[in-house]
Design a protein around this motif. Structure first.
Motif, PDB file in Angstrom:
ATOM      1  N   UNK A   8      40.099  23.306  41.916  1.00 50.49           N
ATOM      2  CA  UNK A   8      41.154  23.754  42.827  1.00 50.49           C
ATOM      3  C   UNK A   8      41.139  25.272  43.029  1.00 50.49           C
ATOM      4  N   UNK A   9      40.459  26.015  42.162  1.00 51.06           N
ATOM      5  CA  UNK A   9      40.415  27.476  42.277  1.00 51.06           C
ATOM      6  C   UNK A   9      39.094  27.974  42.871  1.00 51.06           C
ATOM      7  N   UNK A  10      38.216  27.067  43.266  1.00 45.91           N
ATOM      8  CA  UNK A  10      36.889  27.466  43.746  1.00 45.91           C
ATOM      9  C   UNK A  10      36.974  28.481  44.888  1.00 45.91           C
ATOM     10  N   UNK A  11      37.848  28.259  45.856  1.00 48.72           N
ATOM     11  CA  UNK A  11      37.929  29.179  47.000  1.00 48.72           C
ATOM     12  C   UNK A  11      38.484  30.546  46.598  1.00 48.72           C
ATOM     13  N   UNK A  12      39.299  30.609  45.549  1.00 51.31           N
ATOM     14  CA  UNK A  12      39.772  31.904  45.050  1.00 51.31           C
ATOM     15  C   UNK A  12      38.664  32.657  44.316  1.00 51.31           C
ATOM     16  N   UNK A  13      37.773  31.926  43.672  1.00 54.41           N
ATOM     17  CA  UNK A  13      36.632  32.543  42.975  1.00 54.41           C
ATOM     18  C   UNK A  13      35.527  32.948  43.941  1.00 54.41           C
ATOM     19  N   UNK A  22      40.304  35.549  42.610  1.00 52.80           N
ATOM     20  CA  UNK A  22      40.363  35.584  41.149  1.00 52.80           C
ATOM     21  C   UNK A  22      39.413  36.669  40.666  1.00 52.80           C
ATOM     22  N   UNK A  23      39.913  37.486  39.758  1.00 49.74           N
ATOM     23  CA  UNK A  23      39.160  38.631  39.247  1.00 49.74           C
ATOM     24  C   UNK A  23      39.157  38.561  37.727  1.00 49.74           C
ATOM     25  N   UNK A  24      38.062  38.983  37.129  1.00 45.59           N
ATOM     26  CA  UNK A  24      37.967  39.051  35.675  1.00 45.59           C
ATOM     27  C   UNK A  24      39.152  39.865  35.151  1.00 45.59           C
ATOM     28  N   UNK A  25      39.875  39.305  34.202  1.00 45.29           N
ATOM     29  CA  UNK A  25      41.095  39.956  33.709  1.00 45.29           C
ATOM     30  C   UNK A  25      40.826  41.321  33.074  1.00 45.29           C
ATOM     31  N   UNK A  35      48.863  35.454  36.858  1.00 50.84           N
ATOM     32  CA  UNK A  35      47.931  34.549  36.188  1.00 50.84           C
ATOM     33  C   UNK A  35      47.296  33.585  37.177  1.00 50.84           C
ATOM     34  N   UNK A  36      46.112  33.105  36.826  1.00 53.39           N
ATOM     35  CA  UNK A  36      45.440  32.073  37.616  1.00 53.39           C
ATOM     36  C   UNK A  36      46.310  30.823  37.616  1.00 53.39           C
ATOM     37  N   UNK A  37      46.258  30.033  38.691  1.00 52.76           N
ATOM     38  CA  UNK A  37      47.103  28.842  38.770  1.00 52.76           C
ATOM     39  C   UNK A  37      46.813  27.799  37.689  1.00 52.76           C
ATOM     40  N   UNK A  38      45.621  27.840  37.124  1.00 55.68           N
ATOM     41  CA  UNK A  38      45.280  26.917  36.036  1.00 55.68           C
ATOM     42  C   UNK A  38      44.176  27.547  35.190  1.00 55.68           C
ATOM     43  N   UNK A  39      43.844  26.908  34.086  1.00 55.97           N
ATOM     44  CA  UNK A  39      42.782  27.385  33.198  1.00 55.97           C
ATOM     45  C   UNK A  39      41.426  27.189  33.873  1.00 55.97           C
ATOM     46  N   UNK A  67      38.072  34.284  31.955  1.00 58.14           N
ATOM     47  CA  UNK A  67      39.441  34.807  31.879  1.00 58.14           C
ATOM     48  C   UNK A  67      39.704  35.553  33.189  1.00 58.14           C
ATOM     49  N   UNK A  68      40.498  34.948  34.069  1.00 60.60           N
ATOM     50  CA  UNK A  68      40.707  35.498  35.416  1.00 60.60           C
ATOM     51  C   UNK A  68      42.186  35.554  35.770  1.00 60.60           C
ATOM     52  N   UNK A  69      42.501  36.482  36.680  1.00 55.96           N
ATOM     53  CA  UNK A  69      43.847  36.600  37.235  1.00 55.96           C
ATOM     54  C   UNK A  69      43.731  36.683  38.752  1.00 55.96           C
ATOM     55  N   UNK A  70      44.825  36.404  39.443  1.00 57.11           N
ATOM     56  CA  UNK A  70      44.865  36.497  40.895  1.00 57.11           C
ATOM     57  C   UNK A  70      45.168  37.942  41.271  1.00 57.11           C
ATOM     58  N   UNK A  71      44.356  38.484  42.183  1.00 57.30           N
ATOM     59  CA  UNK A  71      44.543  39.872  42.600  1.00 57.30           C
ATOM     60  C   UNK A  71      44.367  40.003  44.107  1.00 57.30           C
ATOM     61  N   UNK A  72      44.943  41.055  44.624  1.00 56.51           N
ATOM     62  CA  UNK A  72      44.789  41.429  46.029  1.00 56.51           C
ATOM     63  C   UNK A  72      43.745  42.540  46.063  1.00 56.51           C
ATOM     64  N   UNK A  73      42.669  42.311  46.826  1.00 59.07           N
ATOM     65  CA  UNK A  73      41.558  43.247  46.909  1.00 59.07           C
ATOM     66  C   UNK A  73      41.484  43.872  48.301  1.00 59.07           C
ATOM     67  N   UNK A  74      40.918  45.063  48.353  1.00 58.84           N
ATOM     68  CA  UNK A  74      40.664  45.737  49.622  1.00 58.84           C
ATOM     69  C   UNK A  74      39.239  46.262  49.598  1.00 58.84           C
ATOM     70  N   UNK A  75      38.528  46.104  50.717  1.00 55.90           N
ATOM     71  CA  UNK A  75      37.165  46.641  50.816  1.00 55.90           C
ATOM     72  C   UNK A  75      37.209  48.156  50.825  1.00 55.90           C
TER      73      UNK A  75
END
Length: 162
Positions: free
Chosen positions: A117-122, A92-95, A141-145, A151-159
């Motif tokens: 439920x989103x703790x591991x994504x954060x 989860x990334x800041x929108x 969008x994040x799976x829930x509020x 304000x977060x969205x699901x993203x794919x990140x790369x180092x």
């Protein structure tokens, strides 16, 4: 072949890394998080081939290499050569910064709601505070509020190497 050869895989250019893994789990599709070397690795003749991966990163075996089984003090069945790719980090990334191509220093969200439920994504286990990452793709969008109001969205990140 070198340490990391660029190849086309599923219409994307990726780096395949040749490394060693336990013979008993050397199967295409196996995913694992590299936890680093152990004390038994210190005097091993082949440790450079095993320890070339990034500690804490998640990998997937995408190819098997021909070669002999090597003895290993950690793997009873020995180790064999495989080709792996580092998997993207889903988080989860800041929108406000979730734009493809945006580079930023990852910072864990200040959150003490451990049963969320989103703790591991954060708090993705693959990332440490301060690591430089780039947003490869905004998934949605994040799976829930967020219970903290972020304000977060699901993203794919790369180092990104510093």
């Amino acid at each position: 072949m070198g340490k990391a050869d660029k190849v086309i895989l599923m219409d994307e250019e990726v780096n395949r890394i040749i490394t060693l893994c336990g013979k008993d789990w050397a199967k295409i599709g196996t995913e694992f998080i590299f936890l680093g070397g152990k004390a038994e690795c210190e005097n091993c003749k082949i440790k450079k081939a095993c320890l070339r991966l990034r500690e804490g990163a998640k990998y997937k075996i995408v190819g098997l290499r021909d070669g002999a089984v090597q003895d290993c003090p950690l793997h009873d069945e020995g180790v064999v050569a495989v080709e792996v790719v580092e998997l993207p980090i889903i988080a989860l990334v800041d929108s406000k910064i979730a734009v493809e191509g945006t580079k930023f220093h990852y910072e864990e969200k200040k959150c003490d709601i451990f049963n969320c439920s989103m703790y591991s994504l954060c708090h993705p286990v693959e990332l440490n505070n301060g690591e430089t990452v780039v947003v490869e793709k905004v998934i949605g969008d994040a799976p829930e509020q967020c219970q903290k109001g972020y304000s977060v969205v699901v993203a794919e990140l790369r180092r990104v190497e510093n």
